[in-house]
Scaffold this motif. Sequence first.
Motif: not given
Ligand code: SF4
Length: 89
Positions: A21-27, A72, A85-87
């Motif tokens: 997780c890159v902690h972008c907060g998109e999700c 996620i 998101c890397p996932y």
């Molecule tokens: S979108 Fe992916 S990378 Fe970004 S906070 Fe959520 S789980 Fe982490």
Amino acid sequence: MYNILYLQKQEEQLKRYEGLCVHCGECCGADGDDPCANLAKAAQDKCYCKAYENRLGPQKTISGKSFNCMPIRELLKFDLPYLRCPYVK
Ligand code: SF4
Ligand code: SF4
């Protein structure tokens, strides 16, 4: 003994998975106008969850709308466009 090794392996895999997780907060709605009320900003544009240990299940957005926080891997079944998101990759 095997049980302990199995649990250690699971723990390692979980850490590795969460470490992506890159902690972008998109999700969590960081890019929208009504993100989750638990979403907080940290340094360098990173986000974190103020309720991470108890996050899964009913939550509210800043404006008070209800939604379910999901892992996620469940969210990605909906084919959501989390570009950072890397996932997703
Ligand atoms: S979108 Fe992916 S990378 Fe970004 S906070 Fe959520 S789980 Fe982490
Ligand atoms: S509760 Fe869920 S949606 Fe809200 S900030 Fe935490 S991880 Fe994101």
